[in-house]
Write a protein that holds these residues in place. Structure first.
Motif, PDB file in Angstrom:
ATOM      1  N   TRP A 190       0.703  23.125   8.730  1.00  0.00           N
ATOM      2  CA  TRP A 190       0.658  23.413   7.292  1.00  0.00           C
ATOM      3  C   TRP A 190      -0.358  24.456   6.873  1.00  0.00           C
ATOM      4  CZ3 TRP A 190       1.511  18.093   4.479  1.00  0.00           C
ATOM      5  CH2 TRP A 190       2.819  17.684   4.722  1.00  0.00           C
ATOM      6  N   HIS A 242       9.938  17.214   6.693  1.00  0.00           N
ATOM      7  CA  HIS A 242       8.494  16.959   6.694  1.00  0.00           C
ATOM      8  C   HIS A 242       7.855  17.228   5.332  1.00  0.00           C
ATOM      9  CE1 HIS A 242       7.849  16.204  11.047  1.00  0.00           C
ATOM     10  NE2 HIS A 242       8.982  16.879  11.137  1.00  0.00           N
ATOM     11  N   TYR A 274      20.809  12.261   3.984  1.00  0.00           N
ATOM     12  CA  TYR A 274      19.708  11.947   3.065  1.00  0.00           C
ATOM     13  C   TYR A 274      20.037  10.708   2.241  1.00  0.00           C
ATOM     14  CZ  TYR A 274      16.340  12.685  -0.757  1.00  0.00           C
ATOM     15  OH  TYR A 274      15.341  12.537  -1.693  1.00  0.00           O
ATOM     16  N   ARG A 278      17.167   8.344   3.327  1.00  0.00           N
ATOM     17  CA  ARG A 278      16.050   8.787   2.489  1.00  0.00           C
ATOM     18  C   ARG A 278      14.810   7.924   2.663  1.00  0.00           C
ATOM     19  NH1 ARG A 278      13.109   7.553  -1.548  1.00  0.00           N
ATOM     20  NH2 ARG A 278      14.018   5.472  -1.448  1.00  0.00           N
ATOM     21  N   PRO A 282      10.598   9.317   2.279  1.00  0.00           N
ATOM     22  CA  PRO A 282      10.668   9.218   0.809  1.00  0.00           C
ATOM     23  C   PRO A 282       9.893  10.313   0.087  1.00  0.00           C
ATOM     24  CG  PRO A 282       9.216   7.515   1.705  1.00  0.00           C
ATOM     25  CD  PRO A 282       9.892   8.173   2.887  1.00  0.00           C
ATOM     26  N   TRP A 283       9.084  11.077   0.819  1.00  0.00           N
ATOM     27  CA  TRP A 283       8.367  12.191   0.186  1.00  0.00           C
ATOM     28  C   TRP A 283       9.313  13.366  -0.086  1.00  0.00           C
ATOM     29  CZ3 TRP A 283       7.097   9.907   4.835  1.00  0.00           C
ATOM     30  CH2 TRP A 283       7.619  10.538   5.972  1.00  0.00           C
ATOM     31  N   LYS A 285      11.979  14.732  -2.151  1.00  0.00           N
ATOM     32  CA  LYS A 285      12.337  14.247  -3.488  1.00  0.00           C
ATOM     33  C   LYS A 285      13.734  14.642  -3.942  1.00  0.00           C
ATOM     34  CE  LYS A 285       8.522  12.255  -4.997  1.00  0.00           C
ATOM     35  NZ  LYS A 285       7.645  12.243  -3.835  1.00  0.00           N
ATOM     36  N   LEU A 287      17.820  16.500  -2.939  1.00  0.00           N
ATOM     37  CA  LEU A 287      18.800  16.733  -1.883  1.00  0.00           C
ATOM     38  C   LEU A 287      18.379  17.937  -1.039  1.00  0.00           C
ATOM     39  CD1 LEU A 287      22.308  16.432  -3.595  1.00  0.00           C
ATOM     40  CD2 LEU A 287      21.309  14.871  -1.923  1.00  0.00           C
TER      41      LEU A 287
ATOM     42  N   MET B  73      12.182   0.216  -4.323  1.00  0.00           N
ATOM     43  CA  MET B  73      12.515   1.500  -3.690  1.00  0.00           C
ATOM     44  C   MET B  73      11.303   2.075  -2.950  1.00  0.00           C
ATOM     45  SD  MET B  73      14.157   4.747  -5.650  1.00  0.00           S
ATOM     46  CE  MET B  73      14.042   6.403  -4.969  1.00  0.00           C
ATOM     47  N   TRP B  74      11.549   2.562  -1.739  1.00  0.00           N
ATOM     48  CA  TRP B  74      10.486   3.229  -0.975  1.00  0.00           C
ATOM     49  C   TRP B  74      10.239   4.613  -1.564  1.00  0.00           C
ATOM     50  CZ3 TRP B  74       7.278   0.906   2.234  1.00  0.00           C
ATOM     51  CH2 TRP B  74       7.673  -0.322   2.781  1.00  0.00           C
ATOM     52  N   VAL B  75       8.987   4.907  -1.876  1.00  0.00           N
ATOM     53  CA  VAL B  75       8.627   6.188  -2.489  1.00  0.00           C
ATOM     54  C   VAL B  75       7.379   6.736  -1.803  1.00  0.00           C
ATOM     55  CG1 VAL B  75       9.635   5.695  -4.753  1.00  0.00           C
ATOM     56  CG2 VAL B  75       7.280   5.010  -4.280  1.00  0.00           C
ATOM     57  N   SER B  76       7.108   7.996  -2.063  1.00  0.00           N
ATOM     58  CA  SER B  76       5.897   8.606  -1.509  1.00  0.00           C
ATOM     59  C   SER B  76       5.657   9.954  -2.171  1.00  0.00           C
ATOM     60  CB  SER B  76       6.056   8.821   0.000  1.00  0.00           C
ATOM     61  OG  SER B  76       5.002   9.618   0.489  1.00  0.00           O
ATOM     62  N   ASP B  77       4.395  10.273  -2.405  1.00  0.00           N
ATOM     63  CA  ASP B  77       4.052  11.624  -2.836  1.00  0.00           C
ATOM     64  C   ASP B  77       3.346  12.383  -1.727  1.00  0.00           C
ATOM     65  OD1 ASP B  77       5.118  11.663  -5.401  1.00  0.00           O
ATOM     66  OD2 ASP B  77       3.447  10.483  -6.173  1.00  0.00           O
ATOM     67  N   PRO B  79       3.616  13.343   2.298  1.00  0.00           N
ATOM     68  CA  PRO B  79       4.368  13.253   3.548  1.00  0.00           C
ATOM     69  C   PRO B  79       3.641  12.408   4.594  1.00  0.00           C
ATOM     70  CG  PRO B  79       4.524  15.463   2.674  1.00  0.00           C
ATOM     71  CD  PRO B  79       3.563  14.717   1.784  1.00  0.00           C
ATOM     72  N   GLY B  80       4.391  11.566   5.263  1.00  0.00           N
ATOM     73  CA  GLY B  80       3.812  10.699   6.276  1.00  0.00           C
ATOM     74  C   GLY B  80       3.392   9.334   5.756  1.00  0.00           C
ATOM     75  N   THR B  81       3.454   9.120   4.443  1.00  0.00           N
ATOM     76  CA  THR B  81       3.067   7.813   3.902  1.00  0.00           C
ATOM     77  C   THR B  81       4.262   7.170   3.201  1.00  0.00           C
ATOM     78  OG1 THR B  81       2.416   8.658   1.727  1.00  0.00           O
ATOM     79  CG2 THR B  81       0.735   8.684   3.455  1.00  0.00           C
ATOM     80  N   HIS B  82       4.270   5.846   3.163  1.00  0.00           N
ATOM     81  CA  HIS B  82       5.352   5.111   2.506  1.00  0.00           C
ATOM     82  C   HIS B  82       4.734   4.013   1.648  1.00  0.00           C
ATOM     83  CE1 HIS B  82       7.135   6.673   6.216  1.00  0.00           C
ATOM     84  NE2 HIS B  82       8.333   6.513   5.698  1.00  0.00           N
ATOM     85  N   CYS B 109      19.353   9.529  -5.045  1.00  0.00           N
ATOM     86  CA  CYS B 109      19.425  10.826  -4.360  1.00  0.00           C
ATOM     87  C   CYS B 109      20.262  11.820  -5.148  1.00  0.00           C
ATOM     88  CB  CYS B 109      20.044  10.671  -2.972  1.00  0.00           C
ATOM     89  SG  CYS B 109      19.125   9.587  -1.890  1.00  0.00           S
TER      90      CYS B 109
END
Ligand code: FES
Lengths: 366, 134
Positions: A190, A242, A274, A278, A282-283, A285, A287, B73-77, B79-82, B109
């Protein structure tokens, strides 16, 4: 001939009364040898090349090219045995002047990322190459722009190089090799995307000596060349999965020489997956196809030519964005496309104009 | 599963009221299918004890959604975390795992796709019974 290009006199095209210079997003400049970099290297790296029997360069494409003039088109073969693409005068005559191209983007085939050892040396090679480009190409021809070469295996050093080289506005993107052994979407990489975004640079992917197929290196070049879009596909999937596009909201990506007719398939499959999967990412957001349509552009070359040209246009329409394609010659290579011939009549005139010129001008802010 | 038939028409409404089950018959976190008024519906009980009702047929390939499962619902802001949402609950189709928001019936979705949206129904707990209005 592309309907939109009306040749008024040699090398100048007009659309109605207006000059229509073409933008070419893929021209390859070449070193005559790795020794060209010696003036741009400090010790301890300089002598690793300077000594007799020193380093010969990152691994290149391992195939022996079966074409009569190797990897190059006949016109681009040099008189003195130096590699095709190593002479500015030939690029000027055979690309810029012949087709009224301005600008053309140089994409290095010199990828220190493929030197997966001696990371500090790889980083020094990348910096030296960027300095070599400035002095030998950009300073000598104002119709050229360039990509920044990095050693991506050291992402923080690569980011520093992007900051350094990126202060010159003639560098318009960072180039990464489309390889099979890593996915560049991983957070480890990154810093590169962050630096590209910070410097308002596109990140482009192009094949390199490290490009493989799903079966590695198949026996014949034709097998490899037909299958290599798998590398761009995997890299593109990884950028979405990712969360690179979510994290770097201004980032733009160019897929160069990947071909593009596979994109509808990938978007359909990725969107469908997706909806089922998904929860794993989940990050992400939106499609996947939405990120691809909005943030990613593709080069035209290598064009594909179905028997019915309407089929090609239908493939294009399935992608759902007129901004999606940018013209490229891939000079000096054997699968070169001419701007006069590459786009079939099935592509509407306005669309041809966008592909040959406007899409790239907008994307790169030319 | 079909409902215990206990149908009363609400005198002042064109909605038909159907009692589906007693309050304690469905534990939190479960979903159960009913056939009432000629429709298949899925009754979900969220982990806060409240109920939601949506159509029981998946708009994708017609799987019976009440054979699936519900979850926050599984969410995340990052990446790599849930982590699981504070307030969004989804029903997961037992076949291909598409998610349906139990408030709106939409697929999170593709929230803009009406063809992929489940119909939702009003559900109330009345006198110890769970009643749906169709
Ligand atoms: S049938 Fe429900 S997701 Fe496919």
């Amino acid at each position: 001939m592309a309907d939109v290009l009306r040749e008024e006199r040699e090398g100048v095209f007009r659309d109605g009364g207006e000059r229509l210079s073409v933008v070419d997003v893929d021209v390859h400049e070449m070193l005559t040898s790795i020794r060209d970099l010696i003036p741009y290297l400090e010790e301890p790296w300089r002598s690793r090349i300077e000594v007799n029997d020193g380093f010969k360069g990152p691994p290149g494409n391992p195939y022996a090219f079966p074409q009569p003039t190797g990897v190059a088109i006949q016109d681009a073969v040099t008189d003195d045995g130096s590699p095709a693409g190593s002479k500015l005068e030939m690029v000027q005559e055979q690309v810029l002047d012949r087709y009224d191209i301005e600008p053309a983007i140089l994409n290095s085939l010199f990828h220190p990322t493929d030197h997966q050892i001696q990371p500090e040396f790889a980083t020094a090679l990348a910096s030296a190459y960027n300095d070599w480009i400035v002095e030998n190409w950009l300073d000598r021809e104002e119709r050229l722009r360039s990509s920044i070469t990095v050693a991506a295996q050291e992402p923080h050093d690569a980011a520093r190089e992007i900051d350094r080289a990126g202060s010159d506005p003639r560098f318009v993107q960072v180039i990464l090799p489309a390889v099979a052994h890593h996915v560049f979407g991983k957070p480890y990489y990154w810093p590169i995307f962050e630096a590209a975004e910070r410097n308002d640079l596109v990140v482009a992917f192009h094949q390199s000596g490290g490009t493989r197929t799903a079966v590695g290196l198949p026996p014949y070049y034709i097998e490899w060349h037909t299958a290599i879009s798998q590398n761009w596909q995997s890299q593109l999937i990884s950028l979405v999965a990712h969360g690179v596009f979510d994290r770097f909201e201004e980032l733009k990506v160019a897929m160069i020489e990947s071909s593009w007719t596979w994109v509808p398939h990938l978007m359909w499959r990725f969107d469908y997956n997706y909806r089922s999967l998904r929860r794993e990412v989940p990050w992400v957001k939106r499609l996947p196809s939405e990120y691809i349509r909005e943030r990613v552009k593709f080069s035209t070359q290598p064009m594909e030519y179905p028997e019915n040209p309407e089929d090609l246009y239908r493939m294009f329409e399935m992608i759902g964005s007129d901004d999606f394609l940018m013209f490229a010659t891939d000079y000096p290579h054997w699968d070169f496309d001419s701007p006069k011939q590459a786009l079939p009549h099935s592509f509407p005139r306005d669309l041809q104009r966008k592909i040959l010129r406007e899409n790239a001008r907008e994307f790169y802010d030319f | 599963m079909t409902s215990r038939e206990a149908v009363r028409r609400a005198a002042d409404s064109r909605e038909a009221r159907y009692v589906l089950c007693g309050l304690d018959e469905i534990p939190p976190g479960e979903v159960r299918g009913f056939r009432v008024g000629g429709r298949r519906i899925a009754l979900s009980r969220l982990d806060d004890g409240t109920f939601r009702v949506v159509a029981d047929t998946c708009p994708h390939q017609a799987a019976q959604l009440s054979l699936g499962s519900i979850e926050r619902m599984w969410v995340s802001d990052t990446p790599g975390t849930h982590h699981q949402s504070e307030n969004r609950n989804v029903l997961l189709c037992p076949w291909h795992g598409f998610e349906f928001d139990l408030e709106t019936g939409g697929d999170p979705c593709v929230p803009g796709r009406p063809d992929l949206k489940l119909k939702t129904y009003r559900v109330e707990v009345e006198d110890g019974e769970v009643a749906v209005y169709l």
